[in-house]
Design an enzyme around this catalytic site. Structure first.
Site, PDB file in Angstrom:
ATOM      1  N   LYS A 122     -46.316  64.423  33.466  1.00  0.00           N
ATOM      2  CA  LYS A 122     -47.464  64.275  34.352  1.00  0.00           C
ATOM      3  C   LYS A 122     -46.908  63.932  35.716  1.00  0.00           C
ATOM      4  O   LYS A 122     -45.829  63.374  35.825  1.00  0.00           O
ATOM      5  CB  LYS A 122     -48.339  63.111  33.888  1.00  0.00           C
ATOM      6  CG  LYS A 122     -49.201  63.441  32.714  1.00  0.00           C
ATOM      7  CD  LYS A 122     -50.206  62.341  32.529  1.00  0.00           C
ATOM      8  CE  LYS A 122     -50.941  62.522  31.224  1.00  0.00           C
ATOM      9  NZ  LYS A 122     -51.499  61.277  30.744  1.00  0.00           N
ATOM     10  N   HIS A 125     -48.059  59.540  39.947  1.00  0.00           N
ATOM     11  CA  HIS A 125     -49.104  59.348  40.962  1.00  0.00           C
ATOM     12  C   HIS A 125     -49.077  57.902  41.441  1.00  0.00           C
ATOM     13  O   HIS A 125     -48.352  57.066  40.902  1.00  0.00           O
ATOM     14  CB  HIS A 125     -50.468  59.750  40.418  1.00  0.00           C
ATOM     15  CG  HIS A 125     -50.913  58.926  39.255  1.00  0.00           C
ATOM     16  ND1 HIS A 125     -51.570  57.739  39.408  1.00  0.00           N
ATOM     17  CD2 HIS A 125     -50.762  59.118  37.930  1.00  0.00           C
ATOM     18  CE1 HIS A 125     -51.823  57.246  38.212  1.00  0.00           C
ATOM     19  NE2 HIS A 125     -51.341  58.051  37.311  1.00  0.00           N
ATOM     20  N   HIS A 128     -48.688  54.529  39.448  1.00  0.00           N
ATOM     21  CA  HIS A 128     -47.423  53.943  38.990  1.00  0.00           C
ATOM     22  C   HIS A 128     -46.608  53.364  40.135  1.00  0.00           C
ATOM     23  O   HIS A 128     -45.584  52.726  39.920  1.00  0.00           O
ATOM     24  CB  HIS A 128     -46.590  54.989  38.242  1.00  0.00           C
ATOM     25  CG  HIS A 128     -47.139  55.282  36.890  1.00  0.00           C
ATOM     26  ND1 HIS A 128     -47.671  56.505  36.542  1.00  0.00           N
ATOM     27  CD2 HIS A 128     -47.266  54.498  35.788  1.00  0.00           C
ATOM     28  CE1 HIS A 128     -48.096  56.456  35.291  1.00  0.00           C
ATOM     29  NE2 HIS A 128     -47.866  55.260  34.808  1.00  0.00           N
TER      30      HIS A 128
HETATM   31  N1  ARG Z   1     -46.367  54.392  30.125  1.00  0.00           N
HETATM   32  C1  ARG Z   1     -47.351  53.368  30.198  1.00  0.00           C
HETATM   33  C2  ARG Z   1     -48.519  53.823  31.078  1.00  0.00           C
HETATM   34  O1  ARG Z   1     -48.315  54.587  31.984  1.00  0.00           O
HETATM   35  C3  ARG Z   1     -46.827  52.061  30.734  1.00  0.00           C
HETATM   36  C4  ARG Z   1     -45.726  51.421  29.916  1.00  0.00           C
HETATM   37  C5  ARG Z   1     -45.501  49.991  30.277  1.00  0.00           C
HETATM   38  N2  ARG Z   1     -44.474  49.346  29.513  1.00  0.00           N
HETATM   39  C6  ARG Z   1     -44.542  48.969  28.248  1.00  0.00           C
HETATM   40  N3  ARG Z   1     -43.510  48.421  27.675  1.00  0.00           N
HETATM   41  N4  ARG Z   1     -45.655  49.134  27.562  1.00  0.00           N
HETATM   42  O2  ARG Z   1     -49.632  53.403  30.883  1.00  0.00           O
END
Ligand code: ARG
Length: 561
Positions: A122, A125, A128
């Protein structure tokens, strides 16, 4: 400043017979009252006396070299001798140079930080962006305190959508430009496969089969394709990381923890906290003061979840790093997820559970609405950064048309403005992105701090050769600046402790305001050589401090702009 605080504590300890560490020294609410204050409330019970009376008596009794004491109500206020203040604080900066503010309190301890962590395939954006910026700043703050820090990018690279993508690439891979614009290609394919699988059971089955194969760990075409699309996405993210000056020690996505899922589940089952519910394996989380649904470990079809992988990651990280803190820099939308994660560990009686902290933050939005990848109003990160740099260039060209190296400076100012805008408020607050506000050279902005730094640099250039001896008694009227400079190491410590870079950003803003207002009536390059020299030492000290502060936030400090 610490030196003065230590001296005050010593004097108070002698006068009261209390332990030095028990004596809390703070900044007075009104700086006119003094430079530091000791609230006498905690002594009231011990001494069975009213705080104002204690303060008055202590003012008589306490004698500290270079510091005068005055009682104001329940507070004992301290005023540091101006000459000594200037010479101590500026001497400290001269000794430490660009390491001013650093300390060793974290030596031998490890902090793991999980930040950025976008979902691959993706577009990266702006949603993040905050995690990346805040996480990297919190990390640098810990680095400055001597901690060993481990930065992990926990990318979202696992789940049934990757099976679908593999199936889509197999079918339509040659209709898109995967190599040159991978994220565009992947999102086109993702939209198409979701649309067409509704009426095409074969396609739907191909997607499920591909994910089953991925989960089985089998090497071959499916795994190769998935790996390739992960790499393509990461190449794109790396561009943004480079521009933002952000690095990681490990890119370990959810898939990395796949091999540890079985043992994780076994461990939770062995701890006796798992139960089956409607065919699924769950940990019930009733009885916590926060109301939470059970944590789902394994669905009835045997597949695991985001939470299962985060549990595996927590165990893995603790075993590998024996962390003092493990910070998850993730938006507040995932509050419940991290509550559940911690609750499961708590039910397992793991003593290190409190070391996991969700460093949550609010939403970043453009005036047009919230930035969500699902809702379409997505501003791509690259576009955002490009626009910031472009706007910065306009402002700079306007202010300083003869600037050499305008390209580099526009990049530093534009990116710095975006970062500072993100870090200047308490992280839990939402951020609204207003171009005019973000890039203004006045007000609470990155460019304002950078500009103040460049202004000091310019004064130092003009005063080259005249900076030398320091007579602190000539800097009497710069006391607010000197007190701020003296506070800097403590600000860095607290900002790290609270995972709150805004404390440092706010400190820098107020330091810059103090400097700029001091510069109005005080000509640094005075005809009097002694005065000019001392003022230049002050300007040098302030410049070093601003530069260090900006560096910790991830913002460049150009010498000219
Ligand atoms: N990939 C996840 C998202 O974009 C965030 C991950 C954050 N870190 C974790 N250890 N859960 O929503």
């Amino acid at each position: 400043m610490q030196r003065f605080i230590d001296r005050i504590r010593e004097g108070l300890a002698q006068a009261t017979g209390l332990e030095r560490d028990e004596l809390k020294i703070e900044s007075p609410r009104d700086s006119k009252l003094g430079d530091l204050a000791f609230p006498c409330f905690p002594l009231a019970r011990k001494l069975k006396q009213a705080p104002p009376k204690i303060a008055a008596e202590l003012a008589e009794k306490v004698r500290i070299a270079g510091i005068t004491t005055v009682a104001t109500g329940p507070y004992l206020n301290f005023r540091i001798d101006r000459k000594e203040l200037a010479e101590t604080v500026l001497g400290e900066i001269q000794g430490a140079q660009e390491n001013f503010g650093e300390s060793k309190i974290g030596l031998g301890k490890t902090v793991v930080l999980d930040y950025s962590s976008p979902n691959i395939a993706k577009r990266f954006h702006v949603g993040h962006l905050r995690s990346t910026i805040i996480g990297a700043a919190v990390r640098r703050l810990h680095d400055a305190l001597g901690y060993r820090t481990i930065g992990i990018n926990h990318i979202g690279d696992w789940g049934s959508q990757f099976g679908k993508l593999v199936a889509a690439i197999d079918r339509w891979g040659d209709t898109v430009d995967l190599e040159n614009d991978p994220l565009e290609a992947l999102s086109t394919l993702y939209v198409r496969v979701n649309e067409e699988e509704k009426s095409d059971p074969e396609l739907a089955e191909a997607g499920r089969a591909a994910f089953r194969e991925l989960e089985s760990g089998k090497q071959g075409h499916v795994r190769e394709t998935w790996k390739h699309l992960t790499e393509l996405s990461l190449q794109e993210f790396d561009r943004a990381y480079q521009r933002l000056g952000v690095t990681f020690d490990f890119v370990r996505g959810e898939a990395f923890y796949e091999p540890y899922l079985r043992s994780t589940i076994e461990r939770i089952v062995e701890a006796g906290v798992a139960e089956t519910s409607e065919g699924a394996l769950v940990v019930s989380l009733e009885g916590f003061k926060e109301k939470m649904p059970p944590c789902l470990l394994e669905k009835s079809d045997g597949t695991t979840l985001y939470a299962t992988r985060d549990l595996a990651a927590a165990f893995h990280r603790f075993e590998e790093f024996r962390f003092e803190r493990c910070l998850y820099v993730v938006g507040s939308a995932q509050k419940l997820h991290f509550q559940q994660l911690k609750a499961v560990l708590k039910r397992m009686n793991l003593e290190w559970e409190p070391r996991l902290e969700h460093v949550d933050f609010g939403m970043l939005s453009l005036p047009g609405g919230k930035l969500s990848s699902r809702k379409g109003s997505v501003l791509l990160l690259d576009e955002l950064l490009n626009r910031a740099v472009e706007e910065a260039r306009k402002v700079i060209e306007d202010k300083n048309p003869d600037l050499t190296d305008a390209d580099r400076i526009a990049e530093e100012v534009g990116i710095g403005a975006v970062i500072f805008n993100d870090l200047k408020r308490e992280r839990i607050k939402d951020v609204v992105f207003e171009w005019s506000e973000v890039l203004s050279f006045e007000g609470e902005t990155g460019p304002y701090v950078q500009y103040t730094h460049a202004r000091l640099a310019s004064i130092l250039r003009k005063g080259a050769g005249r900076e030398g001896s320091l007579d602190g008694s000539l800097l009497e009227n710069a006391a607010p600046i000197l007190l701020s400079l003296g506070r800097f190491p403590g600000v860095v410590r607290n900002a790290a402790e609270n995972s709150e870079p805004s404390e440092l950003a706010q400190f820098l803003l107020s330091l810059c305001r103090e400097i700029n207002s001091w510069l109005v009536p005080n000509k640094v390059l005075s005809e009097d050589p002694g005065l000019a020299s001392s003022r230049l030492v002050l300007v040098r000290g302030a410049k070093i401090c601003i530069r260090s502060g900006l560096r910790l936030l991830g913002v460049a400090a150009p010498e000219e702009m």
